[in-house]
Design a protein around this motif. Structure first.
Motif, PDB file in Angstrom:
ATOM      1  N   PRO A 122       0.795  -1.080  -0.071  1.00 50.61           N
ATOM      2  CA  PRO A 122       0.091  -0.076  -0.140  1.00 50.61           C
ATOM      3  C   PRO A 122       1.011   1.205   0.030  1.00 50.61           C
ATOM      4  N   GLY A 123       0.419   2.198  -0.704  1.00 53.32           N
ATOM      5  CA  GLY A 123       1.098   3.302  -0.707  1.00 53.32           C
ATOM      6  C   GLY A 123       2.185   3.326  -1.900  1.00 53.32           C
ATOM      7  N   LEU A 124       2.683   2.451  -2.387  1.00 49.47           N
ATOM      8  CA  LEU A 124       3.805   2.282  -3.462  1.00 49.47           C
ATOM      9  C   LEU A 124       2.894   2.421  -4.878  1.00 49.47           C
ATOM     10  N   PRO A 125       3.880   3.410  -5.658  1.00 49.62           N
ATOM     11  CA  PRO A 125       3.277   3.737  -6.978  1.00 49.62           C
ATOM     12  C   PRO A 125       3.196   2.449  -7.889  1.00 49.62           C
ATOM     13  N   GLY A 126       2.390   2.241  -8.799  1.00 43.99           N
ATOM     14  CA  GLY A 126       2.290   1.665  -9.640  1.00 43.99           C
ATOM     15  C   GLY A 126       3.330   1.147 -10.528  1.00 43.99           C
ATOM     16  N   ALA A 127       3.988   2.192 -10.922  1.00 44.63           N
ATOM     17  CA  ALA A 127       5.269   2.130 -11.887  1.00 44.63           C
ATOM     18  C   ALA A 127       6.095   3.226 -11.470  1.00 44.63           C
ATOM     19  N   LYS A 128       7.471   2.987 -11.799  1.00 43.91           N
ATOM     20  CA  LYS A 128       8.534   3.920 -11.759  1.00 43.91           C
ATOM     21  C   LYS A 128       9.219   3.934 -13.012  1.00 43.91           C
ATOM     22  N   THR A 129       9.443   5.347 -13.290  1.00 38.97           N
ATOM     23  CA  THR A 129      10.111   5.598 -14.698  1.00 38.97           C
ATOM     24  C   THR A 129      11.701   5.857 -14.056  1.00 38.97           C
ATOM     25  N   MET A 130      12.518   4.956 -14.980  1.00 39.94           N
ATOM     26  CA  MET A 130      13.965   5.308 -14.787  1.00 39.94           C
ATOM     27  C   MET A 130      14.807   5.822 -15.944  1.00 39.94           C
ATOM     28  N   THR A 131      15.502   6.761 -15.722  1.00 36.82           N
ATOM     29  CA  THR A 131      16.120   7.280 -17.031  1.00 36.82           C
ATOM     30  C   THR A 131      17.745   7.407 -16.752  1.00 36.82           C
ATOM     31  N   SER A 132      18.494   7.010 -17.645  1.00 40.13           N
ATOM     32  CA  SER A 132      19.886   7.133 -17.530  1.00 40.13           C
ATOM     33  C   SER A 132      20.656   7.566 -18.855  1.00 40.13           C
ATOM     34  N   SER A 133      21.590   8.447 -18.819  1.00 40.76           N
ATOM     35  CA  SER A 133      22.354   8.939 -19.879  1.00 40.76           C
ATOM     36  C   SER A 133      23.795   8.786 -19.605  1.00 40.76           C
TER      37      SER A 133
END
Length: 150
Positions: A122-133
């Motif tokens: 509970p309280g955890l977002p449904g998805a997380k976006t990771m970006t790396s350059s």
């Protein structure tokens, strides 16, 4: 048995403690799983960006550099076992039009959205976006097909 003896009786206390602590322990374990998945995904995206930039910098023109970088990033994400719900891979190729002898570089940017909804915390977002350059230098004295040397 007197009332004082009943108040000091510990029967059932362990069951009550277990009922109270069990959900807390489960939540902590789910949090560890979520943080592990996020850390692993972040590491995979970093590795994909680094390898994509390196693969692109070894090519002789922008078109093949972009293609090589994207293929390398997809391969690394697959090898790492990362299942992205959305993936974006971009490779900058402007450095390939620089004159021979001029320092130039190429940058690969990898973005991956990782699903977290299956963890059930509970309280955890449904998805997380990771970006790396990651930026890799192009050999200044290597012939490039995008620009002819005079």
């Amino acid at each position: 048995m007197t009332i004082a003896q009943r108040l000091r009786d510990d029967r059932g206390a362990l069951s009550l403690e277990a009922v109270i602590l069990f959900p807390v322990i489960i939540m902590v374990l789910l949090l560890v799983v979520a943080l592990g998945r996020i850390g692993s995904a972040n590491n995979a995206v970093d590795t994909a960006a680094r390898n994509a930039a390196r693969a692109a910098s070894l090519e002789r023109n922008g078109g093949s550099a972009s293609s090589a970088g994207q293929q390398m990033a997809q391969m690394v994400l697959g090898e790492q076992g990362l299942q992205c719900t959305a993936t974006s891979i971009s490779v900058s190729t402007g450095g390939f039009s620089a004159p021979i002898g001029t320092p130039a570089s190429t940058t690969a940017t990898v973005t991956c959205t990782v699903r977290l909804s299956d963890i059930g915390l509970p309280g955890l977002p449904g998805a997380k976006t990771m970006t790396s350059s990651f930026t890799s230098s192009i050999d200044s004295y290597r012939q490039r097909a995008d620009r002819t040397s005079a």
